[in-house]
Design a protein around this motif. Sequence first.
Motif, short mmCIF file in Angstrom:
data_model
loop_
_atom_site.label_atom_id
_atom_site.label_comp_id
_atom_site.label_asym_id
_atom_site.label_seq_id
_atom_site.Cartn_x
_atom_site.Cartn_y
_atom_site.Cartn_z
N ASP A 102 -4.83 2.77 -14.84
CA ASP A 102 -6.11 3.20 -15.38
C ASP A 102 -7.13 3.32 -14.25
N GLU A 103 -7.47 4.54 -13.88
CA GLU A 103 -8.39 4.77 -12.77
C GLU A 103 -9.84 4.43 -13.11
N THR A 104 -10.12 4.13 -14.39
CA THR A 104 -11.48 3.77 -14.76
C THR A 104 -11.73 2.27 -14.61
N MET A 105 -10.67 1.49 -14.43
CA MET A 105 -10.83 0.04 -14.26
C MET A 105 -11.43 -0.24 -12.89
N THR A 106 -12.39 -1.13 -12.85
CA THR A 106 -13.02 -1.48 -11.58
C THR A 106 -12.51 -2.80 -11.01
N GLU A 107 -11.91 -3.63 -11.87
CA GLU A 107 -11.38 -4.92 -11.42
C GLU A 107 -9.95 -5.06 -11.93
N TYR A 108 -9.04 -5.38 -11.02
CA TYR A 108 -7.63 -5.51 -11.38
C TYR A 108 -6.90 -6.29 -10.29
N LEU A 109 -5.70 -6.71 -10.62
CA LEU A 109 -4.86 -7.40 -9.66
C LEU A 109 -4.05 -6.40 -8.85
N PRO A 144 -1.51 -1.58 -7.19
CA PRO A 144 -2.43 -1.97 -8.27
C PRO A 144 -1.64 -2.24 -9.55
N ALA A 145 -2.07 -3.24 -10.30
CA ALA A 145 -1.39 -3.62 -11.54
C ALA A 145 -1.91 -2.83 -12.73
N THR A 146 -2.42 -1.64 -12.47
CA THR A 146 -2.90 -0.76 -13.54
C THR A 146 -2.78 0.69 -13.07
#
Length: 69
Positions: A12-19, A8-10
């Motif tokens: 942040d576990e709160t993000m729901t959409e990511y690359l 994952p490119a983040t």
Amino acid sequence: MPELNWIPATDDETMTEYLEVAFGGDGNVYIRENINPETVVTTTEAKWEAFCLGVRAGEFDHFVEGLDD
């Protein structure tokens, strides 16, 4: 397509959409959206490296001008 380990490119576990990015070991880099994993974009490791160096050098800063931090 080889067996891939998607990163994952983040953090942040709160993000729901990511690359997500995966390195195939076959000279290719694979990129997808976590919400649409069946659609994968493929590029070469050389092009990926050039892109990352460009990001680091600020060559793409104009794409994020005006965005909130």
